[in-house]
Design a protein around this motif. Sequence first.
Motif, PDB file in Angstrom:
ATOM      1  N   UNK A  14       0.832  -1.209   0.000  1.00  0.00           N
ATOM      2  CA  UNK A  14       0.000   0.000   0.000  1.00  0.00           C
ATOM      3  C   UNK A  14       0.856   1.244   0.000  1.00  0.00           C
ATOM      4  N   UNK A  15       0.401   2.222  -0.765  1.00  0.00           N
ATOM      5  CA  UNK A  15       1.201   3.422  -1.037  1.00  0.00           C
ATOM      6  C   UNK A  15       1.368   4.321   0.188  1.00  0.00           C
ATOM      7  N   UNK A  16       0.431   4.244   1.135  1.00  0.00           N
ATOM      8  CA  UNK A  16       0.450   5.217   2.237  1.00  0.00           C
ATOM      9  C   UNK A  16       1.169   4.716   3.497  1.00  0.00           C
ATOM     10  N   UNK A  17       1.850   3.576   3.428  1.00  0.00           N
ATOM     11  CA  UNK A  17       2.584   3.088   4.609  1.00  0.00           C
ATOM     12  C   UNK A  17       3.554   4.136   5.157  1.00  0.00           C
ATOM     13  N   UNK A  18       4.267   4.888   4.314  1.00  0.00           N
ATOM     14  CA  UNK A  18       5.182   5.899   4.871  1.00  0.00           C
ATOM     15  C   UNK A  18       4.463   6.963   5.701  1.00  0.00           C
ATOM     16  N   UNK A  19       3.207   7.240   5.372  1.00  0.00           N
ATOM     17  CA  UNK A  19       2.465   8.229   6.160  1.00  0.00           C
ATOM     18  C   UNK A  19       1.954   7.615   7.458  1.00  0.00           C
ATOM     19  N   UNK A  20       1.670   6.308   7.420  1.00  0.00           N
ATOM     20  CA  UNK A  20       1.162   5.638   8.627  1.00  0.00           C
ATOM     21  C   UNK A  20       2.278   5.354   9.629  1.00  0.00           C
ATOM     22  N   UNK A  21       3.492   5.173   9.139  1.00  0.00           N
ATOM     23  CA  UNK A  21       4.647   4.861  10.004  1.00  0.00           C
ATOM     24  C   UNK A  21       5.755   5.876   9.722  1.00  0.00           C
ATOM     25  N   UNK A  22       5.475   7.150   9.983  1.00  0.00           N
ATOM     26  CA  UNK A  22       6.418   8.186   9.537  1.00  0.00           C
ATOM     27  C   UNK A  22       7.761   8.148  10.247  1.00  0.00           C
ATOM     28  N   UNK A  23       7.810   7.688  11.512  1.00  0.00           N
ATOM     29  CA  UNK A  23       9.100   7.790  12.206  1.00  0.00           C
ATOM     30  C   UNK A  23      10.113   6.849  11.555  1.00  0.00           C
ATOM     31  N   UNK A  24       9.655   5.691  11.108  1.00  0.00           N
ATOM     32  CA  UNK A  24      10.594   4.763  10.450  1.00  0.00           C
ATOM     33  C   UNK A  24      11.070   5.345   9.115  1.00  0.00           C
ATOM     34  N   UNK A  25      10.131   5.831   8.313  1.00  0.00           N
ATOM     35  CA  UNK A  25      10.529   6.313   6.979  1.00  0.00           C
ATOM     36  C   UNK A  25      11.318   7.621   7.072  1.00  0.00           C
ATOM     37  N   UNK A  26      10.973   8.464   8.045  1.00  0.00           N
ATOM     38  CA  UNK A  26      11.668   9.753   8.127  1.00  0.00           C
ATOM     39  C   UNK A  26      13.118   9.579   8.569  1.00  0.00           C
ATOM     40  N   UNK A  27      13.434   8.464   9.239  1.00  0.00           N
ATOM     41  CA  UNK A  27      14.808   8.229   9.700  1.00  0.00           C
ATOM     42  C   UNK A  27      15.656   7.467   8.691  1.00  0.00           C
ATOM     43  N   UNK A  28      15.052   7.100   7.583  1.00  0.00           N
ATOM     44  CA  UNK A  28      15.787   6.294   6.599  1.00  0.00           C
ATOM     45  C   UNK A  28      16.564   7.200   5.644  1.00  0.00           C
ATOM     46  N   UNK A  29      17.837   6.864   5.413  1.00  0.00           N
ATOM     47  CA  UNK A  29      18.641   7.601   4.428  1.00  0.00           C
ATOM     48  C   UNK A  29      18.233   7.207   3.020  1.00  0.00           C
ATOM     49  N   UNK A  30      17.683   6.000   2.887  1.00  0.00           N
ATOM     50  CA  UNK A  30      17.208   5.541   1.578  1.00  0.00           C
ATOM     51  C   UNK A  30      15.964   4.685   1.769  1.00  0.00           C
ATOM     52  N   UNK A  31      15.104   4.727   0.787  1.00  0.00           N
ATOM     53  CA  UNK A  31      13.925   3.852   0.768  1.00  0.00           C
ATOM     54  C   UNK A  31      13.988   3.030  -0.511  1.00  0.00           C
ATOM     55  N   UNK A  32      13.844   1.722  -0.353  1.00  0.00           N
ATOM     56  CA  UNK A  32      13.805   0.839  -1.518  1.00  0.00           C
ATOM     57  C   UNK A  32      12.359   0.404  -1.722  1.00  0.00           C
ATOM     58  N   UNK A  33      11.792   0.789  -2.848  1.00  0.00           N
ATOM     59  CA  UNK A  33      10.457   0.327  -3.214  1.00  0.00           C
ATOM     60  C   UNK A  33      10.668  -1.015  -3.920  1.00  0.00           C
ATOM     61  N   UNK A  34      10.305  -2.085  -3.224  1.00  0.00           N
ATOM     62  CA  UNK A  34      10.653  -3.427  -3.707  1.00  0.00           C
ATOM     63  C   UNK A  34       9.460  -4.104  -4.388  1.00  0.00           C
ATOM     64  N   UNK A  35       9.744  -5.183  -5.097  1.00  0.00           N
ATOM     65  CA  UNK A  35       8.740  -5.984  -5.837  1.00  0.00           C
ATOM     66  C   UNK A  35       8.094  -5.159  -6.940  1.00  0.00           C
TER      67      UNK A  35
END
Length: 233
Positions: A155-176
């Motif tokens: 689901x596209x909105x996971x980064x908004x639902x779990x912002x602390x994890x995504x905001x602390x990431x230096x990189x995000x890999x959109x997999x599959x």
Amino acid sequence: MKDIILNVPSSPRVIEVEESILGKNQHAADQNRRLLREHGILAVNLMSSPGSGKTALLETLLGRLQGQLKAAVIVGDCATDNDGRRLAGRDAHVVQITTGGYCHLDAEMTAQALAQAPLPEIDILFIENVGNLVCPASFDLGEDFKIALLSVTEGEDKPLKYPSLFSRAAAVIVNKIDLAAAAEWDRERAMACLRDAAPGAAIFEASAKKGIGIDALLDWLRSRMQEKRRIPR
Ligand code: MG
Ligand code: ZN
């Protein structure tokens, strides 16, 4: 951590408990970071929900790094050593941590795993955190940076639902990404959510299983390693 918080009555007390846990963790994380720096090891903390492809990504990366950089992996899971077994037999030192139900890795567990690894031989360390989008983000393990995975089936909105994890990431890999059409992945919306939750992160669209996007990720990791090694130890 969850149990302790549930057992304390008032919110100020909750904050105290959490601060003491995180304070103790930070001390161990700082020691890990010093140790990794002494050995010139680039350390990456991989975080995502279960099933988004952390282990598959590591299988692909270890294959590609073979003969170029010496890799090590610390794998965290609540139960089973399945992932450690999956990664064994490659040209990498693998340490499995089975947390016994604990829902994240902490710096002390990482220190114990580091004590079992041949540090002078290692160039890059991947730490596969427990699959969980919440508390792994709060625990510094001594890594250089965090990478978050998000698979197109989540689901596209996971980064908004779990912002602390995504905001602390230096990189995000959109997999599959090879499954994007079948999952009716709304790329525009996903990128907007990522820009919102993780504005500074490098974004890689990849398929660990099909080998898509791996070159770009490896180039980025090599650049991070060169940057780290340019700084005197
Ligand atoms: Mg895994
Ligand atoms: Zn946890």
